[in-house]
Write a protein that holds these residues in place. Sequence first.
Motif, PDB file in Angstrom:
ATOM      1  N   SER A  42       0.831  -1.200   0.000  1.00 53.31           N
ATOM      2  CA  SER A  42       0.000   0.000   0.000  1.00 53.31           C
ATOM      3  C   SER A  42       0.870   1.255   0.000  1.00 53.31           C
ATOM      4  CB  SER A  42      -0.902   0.033   1.233  1.00 53.31           C
ATOM      5  OG  SER A  42      -1.846  -0.996   1.167  1.00 53.31           O
ATOM      6  N   ASP A  59      -3.598   7.671   1.688  1.00 49.11           N
ATOM      7  CA  ASP A  59      -3.432   6.223   1.601  1.00 49.11           C
ATOM      8  C   ASP A  59      -4.094   5.689   0.332  1.00 49.11           C
ATOM      9  OD1 ASP A  59      -2.870   3.540   2.629  1.00 49.11           O
ATOM     10  OD2 ASP A  59      -5.051   3.426   2.881  1.00 49.11           O
ATOM     11  N   GLY A  61      -4.543   1.872  -1.132  1.00 54.17           N
ATOM     12  CA  GLY A  61      -4.300   0.450  -0.913  1.00 54.17           C
ATOM     13  C   GLY A  61      -3.845  -0.259  -2.175  1.00 54.17           C
ATOM     14  N   GLN A  62      -3.330  -1.465  -1.984  1.00 58.70           N
ATOM     15  CA  GLN A  62      -2.899  -2.308  -3.086  1.00 58.70           C
ATOM     16  C   GLN A  62      -4.060  -2.541  -4.048  1.00 58.70           C
ATOM     17  OE1 GLN A  62      -1.254  -5.751  -1.108  1.00 58.70           O
ATOM     18  NE2 GLN A  62      -0.049  -6.185  -2.925  1.00 58.70           N
ATOM     19  N   LYS A  64      -5.824  -0.375  -5.548  1.00 60.86           N
ATOM     20  CA  LYS A  64      -6.813   0.709  -5.471  1.00 60.86           C
ATOM     21  C   LYS A  64      -6.371   1.900  -6.318  1.00 60.86           C
ATOM     22  CE  LYS A  64      -9.262  -1.491  -2.429  1.00 60.86           C
ATOM     23  NZ  LYS A  64     -10.505  -2.102  -2.767  1.00 60.86           N
TER      24      LYS A  64
END
Length: 119
Positions: A42, A59, A61-62, A64
Amino acid sequence: MKGYWKVVALGVGCLLLSSAYFTSVALSYVGEVIIMNSARESIESGQVEVCGQRFELGDIGQGKTKVVQYKVKSDSHFEIIVEFVSGRKMSKKLGYVTSGRDFKHVLTVTDDGASIELQ
């Protein structure tokens, strides 16, 4: 008679200012960049800069994505800086936009760097 010319000058000045404003609004172009995290970890934080505008990514995420919209004010490239959850940092300058049209790009962040594609 002097008061009449002041009113005319003020009216013409207002007309010119409002004309310039509406012309700039009508001729403004927008860009959109989709930041896709294709890395194995991430993204903890980051930013992307284009046309003198800086956007915080937060942030991602993986697997995303995050969408950023900007005004195409001038010729520019993209500069992306990210920090992954592991603490590893990556920065890269890539792509290009030019004033006078709308743009849509996909900027993909991988373990090895970043790439950009015009949509």
